[in-house]
Write an enzyme that holds these catalytic residues in place. Sequence first.
Site, short mmCIF file in Angstrom:
data_model
loop_
_atom_site.label_atom_id
_atom_site.label_comp_id
_atom_site.label_asym_id
_atom_site.label_seq_id
_atom_site.Cartn_x
_atom_site.Cartn_y
_atom_site.Cartn_z
N GLY A 101 1.68 3.66 -2.65
CA GLY A 101 1.61 3.69 -1.20
C GLY A 101 1.20 2.52 -0.61
CD GLU B 100 -2.42 10.06 -8.90
OE1 GLU B 100 -3.24 8.87 -8.77
OE2 GLU B 100 -2.16 10.30 -7.64
CG HIS C 156 -1.62 6.52 -6.19
ND1 HIS C 156 -2.76 7.40 -6.38
CD2 HIS C 156 -1.71 5.98 -4.93
CE1 HIS C 156 -3.49 7.51 -5.34
NE2 HIS C 156 -2.77 6.59 -4.40
N GLY D 182 -2.83 11.73 11.32
CA GLY D 182 -3.83 10.54 11.31
C GLY D 182 -3.00 9.62 11.56
NE ARG D 183 -6.58 5.41 9.78
CZ ARG D 183 -7.79 5.48 9.66
NH1 ARG D 183 -8.59 5.32 10.60
NH2 ARG D 183 -8.42 6.52 8.78
CB ILE D 184 -0.76 7.53 6.86
CG1 ILE D 184 -1.75 6.13 6.48
CG2 ILE D 184 0.75 7.33 6.19
CD1 ILE D 184 -2.29 6.46 5.11
CB ALA E 86 -1.58 13.27 1.28
NE ARG E 87 -6.58 10.38 -3.27
CZ ARG E 87 -6.09 9.30 -2.75
NH1 ARG E 87 -4.81 8.93 -2.31
NH2 ARG E 87 -6.97 8.05 -2.47
C1 8YV Z 1 -4.98 2.93 -3.09
C2 8YV Z 1 -4.72 5.19 -1.84
O1 8YV Z 1 -4.20 2.44 -4.04
O2 8YV Z 1 -5.94 4.33 -0.08
C3 8YV Z 1 -5.81 5.14 -0.78
O3 8YV Z 1 -6.56 6.09 -0.35
O4 8YV Z 1 -4.37 6.17 -2.16
C4 8YV Z 1 -4.51 3.84 -2.14
O5 8YV Z 1 -4.08 2.91 -1.22
C5 8YV Z 1 -6.14 3.69 -4.08
O6 8YV Z 1 -6.55 4.56 -3.32
C6 8YV Z 1 -6.78 2.61 -4.55
O7 8YV Z 1 -8.25 2.91 -4.81
#
Ligand code: 8YV
Length: 325
Positions: free
Chosen positions: A293, A273, A291, A159-161, A243-244
């Site tokens: 990102g 987390e 976290h 995807g985008r990232i 990602a997650r």
């Molecule tokens: C956020 C992220 O910090 O956008 C996402 O999915 O994981 C991070 O950019 C986080 O989700 C804030 O709610």
Amino acid sequence: MSPARPHVVITRRLPAPVEEQVAREFDARLNADDHPFAAAELQDALRGADALLCTVTDRLTAETLAVEPLRARILANFGVGFNHIDVAAAKTRGLVVTNTPDVLTDDTADDAVMLMLMVARRAGEGERHVRAGRWTGWRPTHLLGTRVSGKTLGLIGFGRIAKAVARRAHHGFGMRVMFHDPYPPPAAVARELGAEQQGSVEEVIREADFVSLHCPATPETRHLINAERLALMKPTAFLINTARGDVVDEAALVAALRAGTIAGAALDVYEREPQITPELLTMENVVLLPHLGSATRETRAAMGFRALENLKAFFSGQPPRDRVV
Ligand code: 8YV
């Protein structure tokens, strides 16, 4: 008389310019002490407000969303990932859900590249070494790491990232880039990024010196990186996760690191987390970030404004730009 402004509960502290704007445009309730909301407080907000501007720390489960009476009509998520929201339950309750794509793409890609460099070049280890006062001076064999330039990067999801990571890796570090995505882009898009499409996750994992995860967290991708797939990685390869946490079986990862099945891991996200599997904390070949990102001043403000744009569109009767449900 002007109609009452929609009541919006903002579940966490947001950058000041965003809080100022939300307070100007809505009847806003801010979270002054920035405490994470428990289920009961989320339910109060769902009962009392027209909208929630929520984040990854809000677990909006089917049970929580079953609240009565439900006043809220929209969940404007601050973030692109929304696996903390039970979207099927939200849909059933007639709740619109929006997210904040695009604005965080570059910073999250930078985070993935930073993690790749850190783990390959043993940056965390080096920092700990210096800060502990253990550095006795330069020597030719000290803290030797792994070269990144010219190596093979495998992207799970495109995807985008992932595309932004591919651009950096291929054009910046001369890396060979390969990816697997069940919904691949047109061949020309991949070609421009120097990225080769592979038919399966396994093909990417077998070849890559760095495996970087960029798929959403869904029931299908839960524990996508499990013991079997970790065993397919080269023993010299590194796993990077921005990602997650759910995408990786953290217990299997610990076992693979302990056994030397892979060379190291660099993680920005975790299965539970903010809890981290304790053993990871003891491993020198693991980089652990909290976290981060999208954590730049520029992007966190842009995410907030994007969430506000979605709320404003919704309450003025327009389709919100980033509706996911
Ligand atoms: C956020 C992220 O910090 O956008 C996402 O999915 O994981 C991070 O950019 C986080 O989700 C804030 O709610």
